[in-house]
Design a protein around this motif. Structure first.
Motif, PDB file in Angstrom:
ATOM      1  N   PHE A  24      12.447  11.510  -1.492  1.00  0.00           N
ATOM      2  CA  PHE A  24      11.558  11.820  -0.370  1.00  0.00           C
ATOM      3  C   PHE A  24      10.259  12.486  -0.808  1.00  0.00           C
ATOM      4  CE2 PHE A  24      15.363  11.335   2.352  1.00  0.00           C
ATOM      5  CZ  PHE A  24      14.804  10.469   3.280  1.00  0.00           C
ATOM      6  N   LEU A  25      10.310  13.354  -1.787  1.00  0.00           N
ATOM      7  CA  LEU A  25       9.131  14.126  -2.166  1.00  0.00           C
ATOM      8  C   LEU A  25       8.303  13.490  -3.288  1.00  0.00           C
ATOM      9  CD1 LEU A  25      10.552  17.752  -2.001  1.00  0.00           C
ATOM     10  CD2 LEU A  25       9.216  16.530  -0.291  1.00  0.00           C
ATOM     11  N   ALA A  26       8.863  12.584  -4.056  1.00  0.00           N
ATOM     12  CA  ALA A  26       8.112  12.027  -5.186  1.00  0.00           C
ATOM     13  C   ALA A  26       7.969  10.505  -5.097  1.00  0.00           C
ATOM     14  CB  ALA A  26       8.782  12.422  -6.498  1.00  0.00           C
ATOM     15  N   VAL A  27       9.064   9.804  -5.041  1.00  0.00           N
ATOM     16  CA  VAL A  27       9.022   8.337  -5.137  1.00  0.00           C
ATOM     17  C   VAL A  27       8.384   7.719  -3.905  1.00  0.00           C
ATOM     18  CG1 VAL A  27      10.438   6.260  -5.348  1.00  0.00           C
ATOM     19  CG2 VAL A  27      10.985   8.275  -6.707  1.00  0.00           C
ATOM     20  N   MET A  28       8.739   8.167  -2.726  1.00  0.00           N
ATOM     21  CA  MET A  28       8.169   7.565  -1.510  1.00  0.00           C
ATOM     22  C   MET A  28       6.664   7.817  -1.397  1.00  0.00           C
ATOM     23  SD  MET A  28      11.226   7.882   1.259  1.00  0.00           S
ATOM     24  CE  MET A  28      10.353   7.053   2.537  1.00  0.00           C
ATOM     25  N   PRO A  29       6.158   9.030  -1.641  1.00  0.00           N
ATOM     26  CA  PRO A  29       4.702   9.202  -1.606  1.00  0.00           C
ATOM     27  C   PRO A  29       3.977   8.382  -2.677  1.00  0.00           C
ATOM     28  CG  PRO A  29       5.772  11.333  -1.413  1.00  0.00           C
ATOM     29  CD  PRO A  29       6.843  10.322  -1.727  1.00  0.00           C
ATOM     30  N   ILE A  30       4.562   8.336  -3.876  1.00  0.00           N
ATOM     31  CA  ILE A  30       3.946   7.535  -4.949  1.00  0.00           C
ATOM     32  C   ILE A  30       3.939   6.062  -4.540  1.00  0.00           C
ATOM     33  CG2 ILE A  30       4.271   6.689  -7.305  1.00  0.00           C
ATOM     34  CD1 ILE A  30       5.210   9.516  -8.036  1.00  0.00           C
ATOM     35  N   ALA A  80       3.938   4.864  -1.462  1.00  0.00           N
ATOM     36  CA  ALA A  80       2.977   4.681  -0.362  1.00  0.00           C
ATOM     37  C   ALA A  80       1.548   4.672  -0.891  1.00  0.00           C
ATOM     38  CB  ALA A  80       3.160   5.793   0.682  1.00  0.00           C
ATOM     39  N   VAL A  81       1.237   5.602  -1.787  1.00  0.00           N
ATOM     40  CA  VAL A  81      -0.114   5.646  -2.369  1.00  0.00           C
ATOM     41  C   VAL A  81      -0.376   4.385  -3.180  1.00  0.00           C
ATOM     42  CG1 VAL A  81      -1.549   6.855  -4.061  1.00  0.00           C
ATOM     43  CG2 VAL A  81      -0.297   8.163  -2.334  1.00  0.00           C
ATOM     44  N   SER A  82       0.609   3.930  -3.928  1.00  0.00           N
ATOM     45  CA  SER A  82       0.446   2.700  -4.719  1.00  0.00           C
ATOM     46  C   SER A  82       0.201   1.498  -3.816  1.00  0.00           C
ATOM     47  CB  SER A  82       1.694   2.449  -5.577  1.00  0.00           C
ATOM     48  OG  SER A  82       1.867   3.480  -6.496  1.00  0.00           O
ATOM     49  N   PHE A  83       0.945   1.430  -2.724  1.00  0.00           N
ATOM     50  CA  PHE A  83       0.745   0.331  -1.783  1.00  0.00           C
ATOM     51  C   PHE A  83      -0.662   0.377  -1.194  1.00  0.00           C
ATOM     52  CE2 PHE A  83       0.728  -1.276   2.578  1.00  0.00           C
ATOM     53  CZ  PHE A  83       1.051  -2.602   2.346  1.00  0.00           C
ATOM     54  N   LEU A  84      -1.131   1.543  -0.769  1.00  0.00           N
ATOM     55  CA  LEU A  84      -2.488   1.678  -0.232  1.00  0.00           C
ATOM     56  C   LEU A  84      -3.538   1.340  -1.282  1.00  0.00           C
ATOM     57  CD1 LEU A  84      -2.140   4.928   1.922  1.00  0.00           C
ATOM     58  CD2 LEU A  84      -2.399   2.577   2.734  1.00  0.00           C
ATOM     59  N   TYR A  85      -3.334   1.797  -2.511  1.00  0.00           N
ATOM     60  CA  TYR A  85      -4.255   1.488  -3.601  1.00  0.00           C
ATOM     61  C   TYR A  85      -4.314  -0.029  -3.833  1.00  0.00           C
ATOM     62  CZ  TYR A  85      -6.237   1.292  -8.277  1.00  0.00           C
ATOM     63  OH  TYR A  85      -7.002   0.984  -9.355  1.00  0.00           O
ATOM     64  N   TYR A  86      -3.154  -0.659  -3.910  1.00  0.00           N
ATOM     65  CA  TYR A  86      -3.095  -2.108  -4.113  1.00  0.00           C
ATOM     66  C   TYR A  86      -3.788  -2.835  -2.960  1.00  0.00           C
ATOM     67  CZ  TYR A  86      -1.202  -6.817  -4.040  1.00  0.00           C
ATOM     68  OH  TYR A  86      -1.081  -8.176  -3.969  1.00  0.00           O
ATOM     69  N   TYR A  87      -3.561  -2.426  -1.739  1.00  0.00           N
ATOM     70  CA  TYR A  87      -4.152  -3.064  -0.566  1.00  0.00           C
ATOM     71  C   TYR A  87      -5.670  -2.937  -0.595  1.00  0.00           C
ATOM     72  CZ  TYR A  87      -5.120  -4.106   4.324  1.00  0.00           C
ATOM     73  OH  TYR A  87      -5.627  -4.638   5.477  1.00  0.00           O
ATOM     74  N   GLN A  88      -6.187  -1.720  -0.869  1.00  0.00           N
ATOM     75  CA  GLN A  88      -7.638  -1.498  -0.926  1.00  0.00           C
ATOM     76  C   GLN A  88      -8.256  -2.270  -2.085  1.00  0.00           C
ATOM     77  OE1 GLN A  88      -9.656  -0.098   1.134  1.00  0.00           O
ATOM     78  NE2 GLN A  88      -8.113   0.691   2.516  1.00  0.00           N
ATOM     79  N   PHE A  89      -7.621  -2.220  -3.236  1.00  0.00           N
ATOM     80  CA  PHE A  89      -8.133  -2.924  -4.411  1.00  0.00           C
ATOM     81  C   PHE A  89      -8.161  -4.431  -4.171  1.00  0.00           C
ATOM     82  CE2 PHE A  89      -7.795  -4.558  -8.813  1.00  0.00           C
ATOM     83  CZ  PHE A  89      -8.933  -3.945  -9.344  1.00  0.00           C
ATOM     84  N   ASN A  90      -7.145  -4.956  -3.543  1.00  0.00           N
ATOM     85  CA  ASN A  90      -7.087  -6.375  -3.215  1.00  0.00           C
ATOM     86  C   ASN A  90      -8.216  -6.752  -2.257  1.00  0.00           C
ATOM     87  OD1 ASN A  90      -5.958  -8.949  -3.349  1.00  0.00           O
ATOM     88  ND2 ASN A  90      -4.771  -8.616  -1.494  1.00  0.00           N
ATOM     89  N   ASN A  91      -8.477  -5.917  -1.249  1.00  0.00           N
ATOM     90  CA  ASN A  91      -9.579  -6.182  -0.311  1.00  0.00           C
ATOM     91  C   ASN A  91     -10.931  -6.149  -1.012  1.00  0.00           C
ATOM     92  OD1 ASN A  91      -7.886  -6.509   1.851  1.00  0.00           O
ATOM     93  ND2 ASN A  91      -8.155  -4.438   2.639  1.00  0.00           N
ATOM     94  N   ILE A  92     -11.115  -5.186  -1.917  1.00  0.00           N
ATOM     95  CA  ILE A  92     -12.384  -5.087  -2.658  1.00  0.00           C
ATOM     96  C   ILE A  92     -12.583  -6.326  -3.529  1.00  0.00           C
ATOM     97  CG2 ILE A  92     -13.564  -3.816  -4.495  1.00  0.00           C
ATOM     98  CD1 ILE A  92     -12.284  -1.252  -3.289  1.00  0.00           C
ATOM     99  N   LEU A  93     -11.546  -6.720  -4.254  1.00  0.00           N
ATOM    100  CA  LEU A  93     -11.661  -7.917  -5.099  1.00  0.00           C
ATOM    101  C   LEU A  93     -11.914  -9.170  -4.273  1.00  0.00           C
ATOM    102  CD1 LEU A  93      -8.922  -7.443  -7.847  1.00  0.00           C
ATOM    103  CD2 LEU A  93     -11.397  -7.274  -8.081  1.00  0.00           C
ATOM    104  N   GLU A  94     -11.242  -9.286  -3.166  1.00  0.00           N
ATOM    105  CA  GLU A  94     -11.436 -10.441  -2.283  1.00  0.00           C
ATOM    106  C   GLU A  94     -12.883 -10.488  -1.784  1.00  0.00           C
ATOM    107  OE1 GLU A  94      -9.798 -12.031   2.016  1.00  0.00           O
ATOM    108  OE2 GLU A  94      -8.475 -10.806   0.765  1.00  0.00           O
TER     109      GLU A  94
END
Length: 180
Positions: free
Chosen positions: A22-28, A30-44
């Protein structure tokens, strides 16, 4: 309260794993998913912008090419030497005059073929069936001229052609024919 009762019965090791999740893996995650989503949008967006710029540049180059072809064809249509050469009667005309006009027009066409890398050949046929040709011959050209003739003056663009030089396909071109 039943879920909390279940947690109370867990061992300390299991509780540590649940807390770590709950305190480490899930936030990491979630942040990784948001990073991937933003990075994918920027590249697109970068791909779309680059493609748009390339498309605009190609369109501009093509329009410039069409303008040059149009300028050349207007010159051929309205130039007195071309007009004279293409309408004179070859049977009654002075051969010296025909030769002079032919040399002058060949020089004009040579200038355009050597100064424009996208012109490989130019062929002009007059009302008197006199022909001026400069540049490379293309095997399919007769077929295109016949199709262009059927279009009664409309422009015909050929399919993609690959010229073979030195035994290797090197140059790809399109051909433009008008059938008037």
């Amino acid at each position: 309260m039943k879920p909390f009762k279940y947690i109370k019965n867990l061992s300390l090791k299991s509780k540590s794993i649940v807390i770590f999740l709950f305190l480490a893996v899930m936030p990491i995650g979630a942040v990784s998913f948001l990073y991937y989503y933003q990075f994918n949008n920027i590249l697109e967006q970068q791909v779309i912008d680059t493609s748009q710029r390339n498309l605009n540049a190609m369109q501009s180059n093509f329009l410039n090419l069409l303008n040059e072809v149009e300028d050349l064809s207007e010159y051929i249509i309205f130039n007195d030497e071309f007009n004279q050469y293409m309408t004179l009667d070859p049977d009654t005309a002075d051969q010296e005059e025909i030769s002079r006009l032919n040399r002058s027009l060949q020089a004009f066409l040579t200038f355009h073929i050597t100064n424009n890398p996208y012109f490989n050949s130019i062929t002009v046929t007059g009302n008197n069936r006199m022909v001026i040709h400069m540049g490379e011959n293309i095997e399919q050209e007769t077929e295109w001229k016949e199709k262009a003739g059927e279009l009664d003056g409309s422009v015909l663009w050929s399919t993609h052609i690959i010229f073979i030089r030195d035994g290797r396909p090197k140059i790809s071109r399109l051909s433009l024919c008008s059938g008037r």
